[in-house]
Motif scaffolding. Structure first.
Motif, mmCIF file in Angstrom:
data_model
loop_
_atom_site.group_PDB
_atom_site.id
_atom_site.type_symbol
_atom_site.label_atom_id
_atom_site.label_comp_id
_atom_site.label_asym_id
_atom_site.label_seq_id
_atom_site.Cartn_x
_atom_site.Cartn_y
_atom_site.Cartn_z
ATOM 1 N N LYS A 172 0.831 -1.205 0.000
ATOM 2 C CA LYS A 172 0.000 0.000 0.000
ATOM 3 C C LYS A 172 0.868 1.259 0.000
ATOM 4 O O LYS A 172 0.594 2.210 -0.748
ATOM 5 C CB LYS A 172 -0.928 0.002 1.218
ATOM 6 N N ASP A 176 0.777 4.194 -2.744
ATOM 7 C CA ASP A 176 0.407 5.553 -2.340
ATOM 8 C C ASP A 176 1.458 6.574 -2.774
ATOM 9 O O ASP A 176 1.131 7.724 -3.093
ATOM 10 C CB ASP A 176 0.239 5.628 -0.824
ATOM 11 N N ILE A 194 -1.472 6.275 -11.197
ATOM 12 C CA ILE A 194 -2.030 6.068 -9.865
ATOM 13 C C ILE A 194 -1.748 7.256 -8.942
ATOM 14 O O ILE A 194 -2.036 7.188 -7.753
ATOM 15 C CB ILE A 194 -1.495 4.783 -9.209
ATOM 16 N N ARG A 197 -3.971 8.884 -5.918
ATOM 17 C CA ARG A 197 -4.856 7.783 -5.532
ATOM 18 C C ARG A 197 -4.359 7.189 -4.211
ATOM 19 O O ARG A 197 -3.184 7.320 -3.849
ATOM 20 C CB ARG A 197 -4.903 6.690 -6.599
ATOM 21 N N THR A 198 -5.251 6.507 -3.515
ATOM 22 C CA THR A 198 -4.921 5.863 -2.252
ATOM 23 C C THR A 198 -5.114 4.367 -2.390
ATOM 24 O O THR A 198 -6.182 3.908 -2.817
ATOM 25 C CB THR A 198 -5.816 6.396 -1.115
ATOM 26 N N GLY A 199 -4.100 3.597 -2.037
ATOM 27 C CA GLY A 199 -4.234 2.161 -2.040
ATOM 28 C C GLY A 199 -5.020 1.687 -0.820
ATOM 29 O O GLY A 199 -4.919 2.265 0.262
ATOM 30 N N VAL A 200 -5.812 0.653 -1.000
ATOM 31 C CA VAL A 200 -6.585 0.076 0.102
ATOM 32 C C VAL A 200 -5.936 -1.230 0.529
ATOM 33 O O VAL A 200 -5.734 -2.132 -0.280
ATOM 34 C CB VAL A 200 -8.050 -0.169 -0.307
ATOM 35 N N THR A 220 -6.162 -0.241 -5.837
ATOM 36 C CA THR A 220 -6.283 1.189 -6.030
ATOM 37 C C THR A 220 -7.118 1.447 -7.277
ATOM 38 O O THR A 220 -7.594 0.500 -7.921
ATOM 39 C CB THR A 220 -4.884 1.843 -6.133
ATOM 40 N N ALA A 221 -7.304 2.715 -7.602
ATOM 41 C CA ALA A 221 -8.161 3.094 -8.734
ATOM 42 C C ALA A 221 -7.312 3.762 -9.813
ATOM 43 O O ALA A 221 -7.047 4.959 -9.748
ATOM 44 C CB ALA A 221 -9.268 4.045 -8.279
ATOM 45 N N GLU A 281 -10.407 -0.513 -11.091
ATOM 46 C CA GLU A 281 -9.582 -1.107 -10.041
ATOM 47 C C GLU A 281 -8.364 -1.818 -10.609
ATOM 48 O O GLU A 281 -8.433 -2.466 -11.648
ATOM 49 C CB GLU A 281 -10.402 -2.123 -9.236
ATOM 50 N N CYS A 318 -10.451 4.880 -2.709
ATOM 51 C CA CYS A 318 -9.180 5.085 -3.413
ATOM 52 C C CYS A 318 -9.002 6.516 -3.907
ATOM 53 O O CYS A 318 -7.942 6.850 -4.453
ATOM 54 C CB CYS A 318 -9.089 4.143 -4.616
#
Length: 363
Positions: A172, A176, A194, A197-200, A220-221, A281, A318
């Motif tokens: 992550k 990020d 990316i 964007r924020t990784g989950v 992520t998105a 995704e 994300c």
């Protein structure tokens, strides 16, 4: 009752959904998921939650869609209001027939999904979690004996989720801090942006922005997708077998597609709406308890040595606060095996090679 069923229920209620006293909980139960539903109801009673149970059956949905004229009411108020009032939605899959919807026309399903966008959004605004009770139909779909399948399922579900969350946090952080991902494998060379964007860290808990049990992925998105990708993991979409799907992207959109099997289903999904031709995704599987393909996306996309991409809706978790990502009535995952002759790069640095991450032995 198998003690693992109660353990499954405890993980679902406590770790995954974080149910608290007074929560309004919708429990959607598949036809063969009775035992797990009973165990979950016991846990919800212990927590002092409010319970509404619904019956979720592919055969019932099939009967409805096969006889409907296709002119669906848009986001029926009664159903939308139900999810808008809920705090938690727990979905327990477990049907009699994994192909129950196979003969529902694609255009009917497309119209049905398209008319329910706000209902989906209302559900996604809850602490929702989806899981499955191991059933004979799922075992048959996975080409496994029932007892063998139960062992497999519980190996994937009853894990040390805190320890796995710590490991996945490493990936992550890399996502990020990154700006571009490149995925290279047989028939695949794809670049995705990316940044911002924020990784989950999808550790099977809403506390981590995760809504599946089992889980074990970081996602992520992505956007601005360029190149081509080949999904070589067999799967079933809308009740139809799909094999070796290749998508080509230009300016972030799918401009061409082919499939060895199930090409018409891919076409129907991509034609759902404008957002269905963009990625929602990028997910990297990290659950080593899942050691084989089972033709069930809930398990297969979390398997170590795999990467999956979804066309359609992007998850808000994300995205920067207040920003809207890719919107669509669908979110369809497809998977590729990255265990051989494959690499994942973030900003031109290899972070995974042949399924192994740079912090693992064998990288």
């Amino acid at each position: 009752m198998d003690e693992r069923v109660r353990e499954h229920a405890e993980v679902l209620v406590d770790w995954s959904a974080r149910v608290e006293a007074g929560d309004d909980v919708i429990l959607v139960v598949g036809p063969e998921a009775h035992d797990l539903a009973v165990a979950v109801a016991e846990k919800l009673g212990e927590r002092g939650a409010n319970l509404l149970t619904m019956y979720g059956s592919g055969e019932i949905t099939r009967a409805y869609l096969r006889t409907h004229d296709g002119d669906f009411d848009e986001n029926p108020d009664f159903e939308r209001a139900l999810y808008e009032r809920a705090d938690v939605v727990l979905s327990i899959g477990g049907g009699r027939n994994t192909s129950a919807m196979a003969d529902v026309p694609g255009e009917t399903r497309q119209a049905y999904d398209g008319a329910r966008t706000e209902i989906h959004e209302a559900r996604f605004d809850t602490r929702w979690v989806s899981t499955v009770h191991p059933t004979r139909s799922l075992a048959q779909q996975a080409n496994m004996a029932y007892e063998e399948y139960r062992e497999f399922a519980y190996d994937a579900i009853l894990r040390d989720w805190e320890a796995l969350a710590e490991e996945m946090a490493q990936l992550k952080d890399l996502l990020d801090d990154g700006e571009e991902v490149r995925l290279v494998a047989d028939g695949t060379d794809l670049r995705m942006r990316i940044d911002d964007r924020t990784g989950v860290n999808s550790a099977a808990s809403v506390a981590y922005g995760s809504h599946n049990l089992p889980s074990g992925e970081v996602f992520t998105a992505p956007y601005a997708t360029e190149g081509a990708v080949t999904f070589d993991v067999p799967m079933t979409l809308r009740g139809t077998p799909v094999r070796n799907v290749r998508l080509e992207f230009e300016d972030g959109e799918v401009v061409d597609y082919v499939a060895e099997q199930g090409e018409s289903v891919i076409g129907a999904i991509l034609d759902t709406d404008e957002g269905a031709r963009r990625l929602g995704e990028l997910g990297i599987g990290m659950n080593r308890g899942i050691d084989r393909y089972t033709d069930n996306i809930l398990f297969d996309e979390k398997m170590g040595d795999t990467v999956h991409l979804a066309v359609g809706r992007a998850y808000d978790a994300c995205l920067p606060e207040g920003e809207t990502g890719n919107e669509s009535a669908v979110h369809t995952d497809m998977i590729l095996d990255v265990s051989e002759d494959a690499r994942l790069e973030i900003d031109d640095k290899v972070v995974q090679r042949n399924g192994r991450f740079r912090w693992e032995d064998g990288f």
